[in-house]
Scaffold this active site. Structure first.
Site, PDB file in Angstrom:
ATOM      1  N   CYS A   1      -5.564   8.823  11.370  1.00 26.78           N
ATOM      2  CA  CYS A   1      -5.153   9.196  12.730  1.00 26.78           C
ATOM      3  C   CYS A   1      -3.633   9.122  12.842  1.00 26.78           C
ATOM      4  O   CYS A   1      -3.026   8.104  12.501  1.00 26.78           O
ATOM      5  CB  CYS A   1      -5.797   8.267  13.751  1.00 26.78           C
ATOM      6  SG  CYS A   1      -5.328   8.624  15.462  1.00 26.78           S
TER       7      CYS A   1
ATOM      8  N   CYS B   1      -1.459   3.744  19.319  1.00 31.86           N
ATOM      9  CA  CYS B   1      -2.610   3.732  20.227  1.00 31.86           C
ATOM     10  C   CYS B   1      -3.315   2.380  20.148  1.00 31.86           C
ATOM     11  O   CYS B   1      -3.408   1.775  19.079  1.00 31.86           O
ATOM     12  CB  CYS B   1      -3.561   4.856  19.842  1.00 31.86           C
ATOM     13  SG  CYS B   1      -5.120   4.865  20.754  1.00 31.86           S
TER      14      CYS B   1
ATOM     15  N   CYS C   1      -7.540   1.522  17.744  1.00 31.57           N
ATOM     16  CA  CYS C   1      -7.914   1.011  16.422  1.00 31.57           C
ATOM     17  C   CYS C   1      -6.890   0.010  15.916  1.00 31.57           C
ATOM     18  O   CYS C   1      -5.697   0.108  16.223  1.00 31.57           O
ATOM     19  CB  CYS C   1      -8.030   2.158  15.413  1.00 31.57           C
ATOM     20  SG  CYS C   1      -9.342   3.337  15.760  1.00 31.57           S
TER      21      CYS C   1
ATOM     22  N   CYS D   1      -9.050  12.443  18.355  1.00 32.15           N
ATOM     23  CA  CYS D   1      -9.457  11.062  18.044  1.00 32.15           C
ATOM     24  C   CYS D   1     -10.499  11.106  16.934  1.00 32.15           C
ATOM     25  O   CYS D   1     -11.662  11.440  17.180  1.00 32.15           O
ATOM     26  CB  CYS D   1     -10.034  10.379  19.289  1.00 32.15           C
ATOM     27  SG  CYS D   1     -10.566   8.674  19.002  1.00 32.15           S
TER      28      CYS D   1
ATOM     29  N   GLN E   1     -25.171   2.363  24.162  1.00 31.63           N
ATOM     30  CA  GLN E   1     -24.363   2.078  22.984  1.00 31.63           C
ATOM     31  C   GLN E   1     -23.663   3.346  22.492  1.00 31.63           C
ATOM     32  O   GLN E   1     -24.255   4.418  22.456  1.00 31.63           O
ATOM     33  CB  GLN E   1     -25.238   1.500  21.873  1.00 31.63           C
ATOM     34  CG  GLN E   1     -25.859   0.156  22.206  1.00 31.63           C
ATOM     35  CD  GLN E   1     -24.841  -0.984  22.230  1.00 31.63           C
ATOM     36  OE1 GLN E   1     -23.662  -0.793  21.942  1.00 31.63           O
ATOM     37  NE2 GLN E   1     -25.295  -2.181  22.568  1.00 31.63           N
TER      38      GLN E   1
ATOM     39  N   TYR F   1     -32.031  -8.085  30.145  1.00 32.26           N
ATOM     40  CA  TYR F   1     -30.955  -7.181  30.578  1.00 32.26           C
ATOM     41  C   TYR F   1     -31.363  -5.789  30.083  1.00 32.26           C
ATOM     42  O   TYR F   1     -30.707  -5.192  29.243  1.00 32.26           O
ATOM     43  CB  TYR F   1     -29.616  -7.566  29.970  1.00 32.26           C
ATOM     44  CG  TYR F   1     -29.026  -8.867  30.459  1.00 32.26           C
ATOM     45  CD1 TYR F   1     -28.007  -8.874  31.415  1.00 32.26           C
ATOM     46  CD2 TYR F   1     -29.438 -10.093  29.946  1.00 32.26           C
ATOM     47  CE1 TYR F   1     -27.434 -10.064  31.848  1.00 32.26           C
ATOM     48  CE2 TYR F   1     -28.871 -11.284  30.373  1.00 32.26           C
ATOM     49  CZ  TYR F   1     -27.868 -11.270  31.327  1.00 32.26           C
ATOM     50  OH  TYR F   1     -27.302 -12.450  31.741  1.00 32.26           O
TER      51      TYR F   1
ATOM     52  N   ASP G   1     -29.062  -9.170  26.299  1.00 34.97           N
ATOM     53  CA  ASP G   1     -27.883  -8.417  25.861  1.00 34.97           C
ATOM     54  C   ASP G   1     -26.946  -8.311  27.052  1.00 34.97           C
ATOM     55  O   ASP G   1     -26.831  -7.262  27.682  1.00 34.97           O
ATOM     56  CB  ASP G   1     -28.300  -7.034  25.349  1.00 34.97           C
ATOM     57  CG  ASP G   1     -27.131  -6.247  24.771  1.00 34.97           C
ATOM     58  OD1 ASP G   1     -26.037  -6.829  24.619  1.00 34.97           O
ATOM     59  OD2 ASP G   1     -27.311  -5.052  24.484  1.00 34.97           O
TER      60      ASP G   1
ATOM     61  N   CYS H   1     -21.859  -8.119  22.628  1.00 29.39           N
ATOM     62  CA  CYS H   1     -20.647  -7.418  22.197  1.00 29.39           C
ATOM     63  C   CYS H   1     -19.451  -8.346  22.207  1.00 29.39           C
ATOM     64  O   CYS H   1     -18.348  -7.942  21.827  1.00 29.39           O
ATOM     65  CB  CYS H   1     -20.391  -6.212  23.110  1.00 29.39           C
ATOM     66  SG  CYS H   1     -20.157  -6.653  24.842  1.00 29.39           S
TER      67      CYS H   1
ATOM     68  N   GLU I   1     -20.416  -6.820  16.883  1.00 27.41           N
ATOM     69  CA  GLU I   1     -21.603  -7.153  17.690  1.00 27.41           C
ATOM     70  C   GLU I   1     -22.345  -8.284  17.002  1.00 27.41           C
ATOM     71  O   GLU I   1     -22.493  -8.280  15.774  1.00 27.41           O
ATOM     72  CB  GLU I   1     -22.507  -5.923  17.806  1.00 27.41           C
ATOM     73  CG  GLU I   1     -23.593  -6.030  18.853  1.00 27.41           C
ATOM     74  CD  GLU I   1     -23.200  -5.367  20.154  1.00 27.41           C
ATOM     75  OE1 GLU I   1     -24.036  -5.332  21.074  1.00 27.41           O
ATOM     76  OE2 GLU I   1     -22.053  -4.874  20.262  1.00 27.41           O
TER      77      GLU I   1
END
Length: 599
Positions: free
Chosen positions: A135, A141, A144, A243, A349, A398, A469, A496, A579
């Site tokens: 990228c 940015c 990442c 992207c 997700q 959840y 979750d 997460c 995760e």
């Protein structure tokens, strides 16, 4: 002595002000660990206060310093030292072993660290692979952090993130934390994101008090604003034309939506966020092409680059992918044989490529492992099979639009999805019908103050597993108290944010004061609801319960869990996110593991 006391008081106050589970709290823990491990000058650590020599004079803002990076933090930034003693410099886009030039941005002298921007790499780390970067916006940015790091090293680092999370935030002794398995990688390391939300700011003056008061007075745009994402460490938007971590459909949408905004710019009087959500249409293939067939062993073939994994297309379907910009439009996701319909603006997700191995892993671990067979060594092996599990019920606390409820439903006689959002329950109910599991999977809107009310009325906790979750902030105290009150046999905690997960799992392992009552019919309720109504015959941890002189149940004692397994999943390659999946099993009061854990 006075200086030490002031530093201790400041540290205590500072930690209370930092939001639990935030990047700042995680960064502070990593910095303290780095300093405590002796990679400092004459600074020392005593008790809860870090006693180190402060910077003699404030560092001049935007001055440049040479920094040698010593560690990689859990938020993805490098941590290193310069000529300033006992002081850590936080440098983004760096790796251990790098020697870099960094620009001072913000100094936190009392916390012994300074935030910086990377200026240049003077001497690269052996781990640095700039040839892997795909990228042109990387290192500017904020999206990442790790494109210059091999995927193998990314996965290894994400394993350490999980290890540090449980070491720093679970408040558990090391012997209560199992060995953490290797992080399970994403089948796609680029081209995986099914959702992007680029944005642009309003025209100059649109954020003034007068401009906000009356939209008709807002000035229009004189020039096309940057359309994209934030510059790392700032609130400034940078222009992003492409992207590469997004799917092809989303990348195509980004180009077209940027063009549309330019053409319709005169209509805007304020900034806006653009939704780009992938949606997929499947059509069955009558005869599969040999060229599209998956390998016979089911593995994904490697490309010529060891850092990229190609995913073969599903030989049973032709898939057409496009993008949606309307938040209320319906997006379609496929996970193995399951189909999910959701409002495009709702949460789902964002890496579809990993969802099947992810849900397969949970499916294979959600039930208790089969106990080993004990056979007489003098006899011949038999075809005897382990006894079937007693877990019959799944509670998805959840539930959202039903990801876990639906993909796990074949394992259970009854599945109950609970969510406080009526729109999520409507989506989950429709998805259950769509996937033909509505006979066993039902959904209900829960009251946050009594989230397990429906489960307590109809399900036996000893035959139930709860999947949770939660959002990044984790579970609140009230939810954990209710979970301990319901006391399911097993808990699967997906998160997460592995740092708030570690905090919450620590609570479940240490246990709560709630006790579970096992009564006739197999139902129960929390101890607090029964105080004063029954007499407990026995000592503190257990005993028979009498009501009116009649034994009506058994008091099991304090509810607590043990961690059966911990595993990370890389939902977002090239970034510092991981995760976490924790499998927990309830420890009964007569179990040797049911011991008091202090702290």
């Amino acid at each position: 002595m006075a200086k030490r006391k002031r530093q201790q008081e400041y540290h205590t106050k500072r930690m209370k002000a930092v939001q639990e589970g935030s990047n700042e709290e995680v960064l502070l823990a990593d910095i303290r660990t780095l300093l405590e491990n002796g990679k400092v000058g004459e600074g020392k650590v005593q008790g809860d206060g870090l006693i180190a020599s402060k910077v003699d004079a404030p560092l001049e803002r935007f001055s440049e310093v040479e920094v040698k990076i010593s560690a990689l933090s859990s938020i993805g930034d490098g941590l290193g030292f310069s000529s300033v003693p006992d002081h850590v410099f936080v440098v983004p886009f760096t790796l251990p072993g790098d020697i870099v030039k960094a620009k001072v941005v913000t100094q936190f002298a009392d916390d012994f660290y300074t935030l910086t921007d990377l200026v240049s790499v003077l001497h690269p780390s052996p781990q640095r692979r700039d040839d892997l970067v795909k990228c042109r916006y990387f290192a500017k940015c904020s999206g990442c952090q790790f494109q210059m790091l091999s995927y193998k090293d990314q996965l290894a680092h994400k394993k350490t993130i999980l290890e540090k999370a449980y070491r720093n935030f679970s408040n558990l002794p090391p012997e209560k934390i199992p060995v953490i398995g290797d992080t399970i990688g994403s089948p796609l390391q680029y081209g995986y994101r099914t959702k992007l939300t680029p944005h642009f700011d309003g025209p100059p003056g649109s954020r003034t008090r007068k401009g906000r008061k009356d939209g008709s007075e807002r000035p229009g745009f004189e020039n096309v604003p940057p359309i994209g994402f934030m510059v790392k460490g700032t609130r400034k938007t940078m222009d992003i034309e492409d992207c590469p971590i997004a799917t092809n459909a989303v990348r195509d949408g980004l180009k077209k939506e940027r063009k549309r905004v330019v053409e319709e710019l005169s209509k805007y009087r304020r900034g806006a966020t653009i939704l780009l959500r992938e949606t997929t249409t499947r059509t069955p293939v009558q005869e599969q092409s040999p060229s599209n067939s998956a390998p016979p062993d089911g593995t994904n073939p490697l490309s010529s680059s060891t850092d990229l994994i190609q995913v073969p297309s599903n030989p049973a379907y032709n898939e057409t992918k496009t993008y949606i910009t309307d938040q209320n439009a319906t997006s379609t996701e496929h996970i193995g044989p399951y189909t999910f319909l959701n409002p495009a603006g709702a949460f789902f997700q964002n890496n579809n490529s990993i969802l099947q191995p992810f849900t397969d892993y949970i499916r294979s671990h959600i039930l208790p492992p089969s106990p080993p067979l004990t056979l007489d060594p003098t006899t011949q092996p038999t075809t005897q099979t382990p006894p079937k599990t007693q877990i019959k019920n799944l509670i998805d606390a959840y539930s959202g639009s039903g990801l876990f409820s639906i993909t796990l439903s074949p394992l259970f006689a009854r599945t109950l999805g609970i969510d406080i959002s009526p729109s999520s329950i409507a989506s989950a109910t429709a998805n259950a019908i769509l996937n033909h599991v509505h006979d066993t999977a039902t959904f209900t809107t829960g009251d946050a103050a009594n989230i397990f009310a429906a489960a307590q009325q109809t399900l036996n906790n000893d035959e139930s597993v709860v999947v949770i979750d939660p959002p990044r902030k984790g579970c609140d105290e009230g939810f954990l108290r209710q979970l301990l009150g319901f006391a399911p046999k097993r808990v699967c905690y997906v998160s997460c944010n592995v740092h708030t997960q570690a905090r919450d799992v620590g609570v479940l392992v240490r246990g709560g004061k709630e006790a579970w009552w096992e009564e006739d019919g197999g139902k129960g309720s929390a101890e607090s609801e029964r105080e004063g109504e029954e007499e407990v015959v026995g000592n503190g941890e257990g005993g028979e319960i009498e009501r009116g002189g009649e034994v009506v149940g058994t008091r099991k004692g304090r509810v607590r869990y043990r961690i059966e397994s911990l595993r990370g999943f890389d939902f977002f390659p090239q970034t510092g996110h991981v995760e976490g999946v924790a499998m927990l099993h309830r420890v009964d009061s007569n179990d040797a593991e049911c011991l008091e854990i202090d702290g």
